[in-house]
Design an enzyme around this catalytic site. Structure first.
Site, mmCIF file in Angstrom:
data_model
loop_
_atom_site.group_PDB
_atom_site.id
_atom_site.type_symbol
_atom_site.label_atom_id
_atom_site.label_comp_id
_atom_site.label_asym_id
_atom_site.label_seq_id
_atom_site.Cartn_x
_atom_site.Cartn_y
_atom_site.Cartn_z
ATOM 1 N N GLY A 1 0.834 -1.194 0.000
ATOM 2 C CA GLY A 1 0.000 0.000 0.000
ATOM 3 C C GLY A 1 0.867 1.240 0.000
ATOM 4 N N GLN B 1 2.931 10.064 1.189
ATOM 5 C CA GLN B 1 4.247 9.426 1.320
ATOM 6 C C GLN B 1 5.171 9.767 0.159
ATOM 7 O OE1 GLN B 1 2.331 5.364 2.074
ATOM 8 N NE2 GLN B 1 4.254 5.170 3.177
ATOM 9 N N CYS C 1 5.803 -0.207 7.257
ATOM 10 C CA CYS C 1 5.441 0.972 6.471
ATOM 11 C C CYS C 1 6.634 1.358 5.611
ATOM 12 C CB CYS C 1 5.085 2.116 7.414
ATOM 13 S SG CYS C 1 4.678 3.655 6.566
ATOM 14 N N LEU C 2 6.385 1.680 4.341
ATOM 15 C CA LEU C 2 7.487 2.062 3.459
ATOM 16 C C LEU C 2 8.164 3.347 3.942
ATOM 17 C CD1 LEU C 2 5.914 1.223 -0.025
ATOM 18 C CD2 LEU C 2 7.614 -0.084 1.262
ATOM 19 N N HIS D 1 -4.446 1.662 7.401
ATOM 20 C CA HIS D 1 -3.071 2.164 7.555
ATOM 21 C C HIS D 1 -2.821 3.307 6.565
ATOM 22 C CE1 HIS D 1 1.466 1.443 7.930
ATOM 23 N NE2 HIS D 1 1.361 2.215 6.862
ATOM 24 N N GLU D 2 -3.222 3.088 5.301
ATOM 25 C CA GLU D 2 -2.996 4.127 4.279
ATOM 26 C C GLU D 2 -3.866 5.353 4.543
ATOM 27 O OE1 GLU D 2 -0.426 3.625 2.646
ATOM 28 O OE2 GLU D 2 -0.334 1.473 3.041
ATOM 29 N N HIS E 1 -2.310 7.794 6.824
ATOM 30 C CA HIS E 1 -1.331 8.686 6.188
ATOM 31 C C HIS E 1 -2.005 9.969 5.692
ATOM 32 C CE1 HIS E 1 2.388 6.400 6.166
ATOM 33 N NE2 HIS E 1 1.791 5.322 5.675
HETATM 34 ZN ZN ZN Z 1 2.633 3.444 5.714
#
Ligand code: ZN
Length: 177
Positions: A46, A51, A91-92, A133-134, A137
């Site tokens: 995701g 991000q 998380c990226l 989660h996304e 953000h």
């Molecule tokens: Zn994330």
């Protein structure tokens, strides 16, 4: 398509509140394509627009094993939540760290698709967790915010150190005499 740079914690740009997309246009679809390329390449399941330094309410997800189930949510809204559960998340933007987070494991969401058409969907398990989660953000929230202050500051210090090391050019080698 272009691979985009993913901002990393504690970059303050990850804390901005993202704004709704007024009208889905071609430049959004280009961003979506670039976000999928960036996410698959990372690899991740995701990615939210903030991000990649685009503070708008748009996210992409693909929890399939073969990267063949791309899902785009624009201006997403959670209608119902049920089935509380815990899942290990990464998380990226917080590379290398994985921690347990409590979230609903069944949700119903409304959003716009990549053509700007409204839709509703049910999601469960990993997909439900990933969407939440996304969506965090989009509100400037990260999964580390669910951890204790101690754990969060440990993660922040480690990542800051890595970021400093990456930013410092390696000294040129002195000639061996
Ligand atoms: Zn994330």
């Amino acid at each position: 398509m272009t691979r985009l740079t993913i901002l990393e914690y504690p970059d303050p740009r990850l804390r901005r509140m993202a704004v709704p997309v007024a009208r889905v246009e071609d430049h959004h679809r280009r961003l979506i394509d670039d976000m999928f390329e960036t996410m698959y390449d990372a690899p991740g399941v995701g990615l939210a627009a903030p991000q990649v330094d685009a503070p708008i309410r748009l996210l992409v997800v693909d929890v399939s094993d073969n990267n063949n189930d791309p899902l785009v949510l624009i201006n997403p809204n959670i209608l119902t939540r049920s089935v509380p559960g815990t899942m290990r998340e990464g998380c990226l933007s917080v590379p290398g760290f994985f921690e347990d987070v409590d979230r609903s494991h069944e949700i119903k969401v409304s959003a716009l698709d990549r053509l700007g058409k409204p839709f509703e969907m049910q999601a469960e398990g990993l997909l439900a967790v990933c969407i939440q989660h996304e969506m965090d953000h989009l509100d400037g929230k990260l999964f580390v915010d669910y951890l204790t202050e101690l754990k969060r500051s440990r993660i922040r210090k480690k990542l800051e150190k890595e970021q400093r090391q990456r930013a410092t050019p390696k000294p040129s080698r002195s000639p061996a005499l």
